[in-house]
Design an enzyme around this catalytic site. Structure first.
Site, short mmCIF file in Angstrom:
data_model
loop_
_atom_site.label_atom_id
_atom_site.label_comp_id
_atom_site.label_asym_id
_atom_site.label_seq_id
_atom_site.Cartn_x
_atom_site.Cartn_y
_atom_site.Cartn_z
CE LYS A 181 -1.78 2.57 3.09
NZ LYS A 181 -1.78 3.97 2.34
N GLY A 233 6.99 4.35 8.07
CA GLY A 233 6.25 5.70 8.33
C GLY A 233 6.58 6.22 9.80
CB THR A 235 7.40 6.94 16.00
OG1 THR A 235 8.80 7.15 15.40
CG2 THR A 235 7.56 6.24 17.42
CD GLU A 236 0.20 9.30 16.02
OE1 GLU A 236 0.83 10.48 15.71
OE2 GLU A 236 -0.82 9.31 16.07
N GLY A 238 3.69 3.10 13.84
CA GLY A 238 4.62 1.97 13.88
C GLY A 238 4.09 1.21 15.16
CD GLU A 255 13.87 0.40 8.19
OE1 GLU A 255 14.43 1.48 8.56
OE2 GLU A 255 14.51 -0.93 7.99
CB CYS A 289 13.18 8.71 7.88
SG CYS A 289 13.95 7.65 6.48
CD GLU A 386 10.47 12.51 11.53
OE1 GLU A 386 9.32 11.84 11.81
OE2 GLU A 386 11.39 11.73 11.03
#
Ligand code: NAD
Length: 474
Positions: A181, A233, A235-236, A238, A255, A289, A386
């Site tokens: 996706k 994508g 961290t949230e 993830g 990642e 990133c 970030e």
């Protein structure tokens, strides 16, 4: 001295954007119940209507991938799989100008970068993993490493085709089939890749592309029929995915985000360091990133370095992504622009000093001038969070030990940069920095043979190189 440059626009004629796109399932484009629009972030014009996959579509794509895995791709000898991967790599090279223009239109990144960085790396990644397909028994994972099965892969919008390559190439080389996706703001090059799979006569179902937003991604990673989840994508998201995969047999690689320190010592060649700093944070509008978003400068050289940096920033050309002179293109979406503005405003509110070179931004589209913050404290949001935009936060240090401490003072750990004349100091620093990649006297350099990945909240698992095979083998 600065020069006036005449416009040098790359022609759009080479791309043929269709009014609408379906999902790529089992080797064919099929319609979905719902659609969404993808826009050109430099003009806000609608580019195409794109299918939005729902849970039923995910079911169909996973079933197609399973059939292809059981009947064709799984049993196929590695040397045969390699032929398809080499074919895909060559088709990418043949169509690279078209793909670069399409990427710049859908993403907003300068054509210079999509043409000279993204596309060459995309092709290189397929060539590299094509080379592994028949050598897996010698990769160090036992005499007969087996594929995992069906991989569900979800990628972000900052390097749409490159992130696809990082996911798809090793998965296929190892004998897995995939359902991928792409991000909702940048689906077009993934759909062009679907055409390339058909052109390469890849057996139906080996690669399936499902467009859609977060809900589609969630349906895919939660589907019981997949064996492996690969996510790049925030961290949230993830974290959410890690929770949903916990307690299942699915393998997972993540990642995630970063807040890299780019560390300049007083013995560094300052002009080169300035180029590295600019490349570290303004490359791809800072939507990287591993961007060098925290500049740590040894106190004795900070004034001289900042003067040079500001002079260099004043020469950056911001504007039309398709102009070959453009250095900084459009911000990918209104939402990302709002996030960059909000964090930059917080920097000012918390007491840091903001500076941007004078630069005229186009009226339509999403734009943000290259920005540097000085007087940044470690507690400021712009030093911790970030930003994922062209915004640099500058901090200072006195000793190497203090540089290490400040660099590691982050929940992330994806990358770092060191600028110094001394090889021994590079090694001393690299041993102590908690970051997956450490660049020395350079920044943002990528190679398919080199593993990439994070520590701490930047995720786990490695992509690229021999290490990247491990994530797709049993
Ligand atoms: P995001 O997490 O919002 O979205 C990434 C992808 O996940 C998109 O395709 C999105 O549709 C999908 N998604 C959203 N919610 C989901 C859910 N609940 N379940 C499954 N999928 C879902 O991130 P973004 O804003 O698109 O991308 C920027 C982030 O990606 C940054 O934090 C950046 O650091 C990170 N990034 C990391 C790397 C790396 O290699 N470490 C590379 C590029 C980007």
């Amino acid at each position: 001295m600065s020069f006036e440059y005449a416009p040098a626009p790359e022609s759009r004629d080479i791309v043929d954007i269709k009014p609408s796109y379906g999902l790529f399932v089992d080797g064919e484009f099929v319609e979905a119940k719902n659609t969404f629009k993808t826009i050109d972030p430099a003009t806000e014009e609608t580019l195409a209507e794109v299918a939005e996959a729902d849970a039923d579509d995910v079911d169909r794509a996973v079933a197609a991938a399973r059939r292809a895995y059981d009947t064709v791709w799984g049993p196929m000898p590695g040397a045969e799989r390699a032929k398809y991967l080499f074919r895909i790599a060559r088709l990418i090279q043949e169509r690279s100008r078209e793909l670069a223009v399409l990427e710049s239109i859908d993403n907003g990144k300068p054509i210079r970068e999509s043409r000279d960085v993204d596309l060459p790396l995309v092709a290189a990644h397929f060539f590299y993993y094509a080379g592994w397909a028949d050598k897996l028994p010698y990769a160090g994972f036992g005499p007969d490493p087996r594929p995992l099965g069906v991989a569900g892969q979800v990628i972000p919008w900052n390097f749409p085709l490159l992130m696809l390559a990082w996911k798809v190439a090793p998965a296929l080389a190892c004998g897995n089939t995939v359902v991928l996706k792409p991000a909702e703001t940048t689906p077009l090059t993934a759909l062009a890749f679907a055409e390339i799979c058909a052109q390469a006569e890849l057996p139906p179902g080996v690669v399936n592309i499902l467009t859609g937003a977060g809900e589609t991604g969630r349906a895919l990673v939660e589907h019981p029929g997949i064996d492996k989840v690969a996510f790049t994508g925030s961290t949230e998201v993830g974290r959410q995915i890690a929770r949903s995969v916990a307690g299942t047999d699915k393998r997972l690689t993540l990642e995630l985000g970063g807040k890299a320190a780019n560390i300049v010592f007083d013995d560094a060649p300052l002009d080169q360091a300035v180029e590295g700093i600019v490349n570290g944070i303004f490359f791809n509008q800072g939507h990287v990133c591993c961007a060098g978003s925290r500049l740590l400068v040894q106190e004795s050289v900070v004034d001289g370095l900042l003067d040079r940096l500001k002079a260099r920033m004043a020469t950056l050309r911001v504007g039309d992504p398709l102009d070959k002179n453009t250095d900084v293109g459009a911000i990918n979406s209104a939402a990302q622009l709002a996030k960059i503005r909000e964090l930059s405003d917080s920097g000012e509110a918390e007491g840091a000093t903001r500076w941007s070179p004078p630069c005229e931004l186009p009226e339509r589209g999403f734009w943000f001038a290259p920005t540097v913050f000085t007087g940044v404290a470690a507690s400021h949001r712009i030093a911790r969070e970030e930003i994922f935009g062209p915004v640099l936060s500058v901090l200072t240090f006195r000793t190497p030990a203090e540089a290490v401490e400040k660099a590691n003072n982050t929940p992330y750990g994806l990358s770092a940069g060191i600028w110094t004349d001394k090889g021994s100091r590079i090694l001393w620093m690299a041993e102590r920095l908690r970051a997956g990649v450490v660049w020395a006297n350079t920044f943002n350099k990528f190679d398919p043979a080199s593993p990439f990945g994070g520590y701490k909240e930047s995720g786990f698992g490695r992509e690229g190189g021999r290490h990247g095979l491990e994530a797709y083998l049993r």
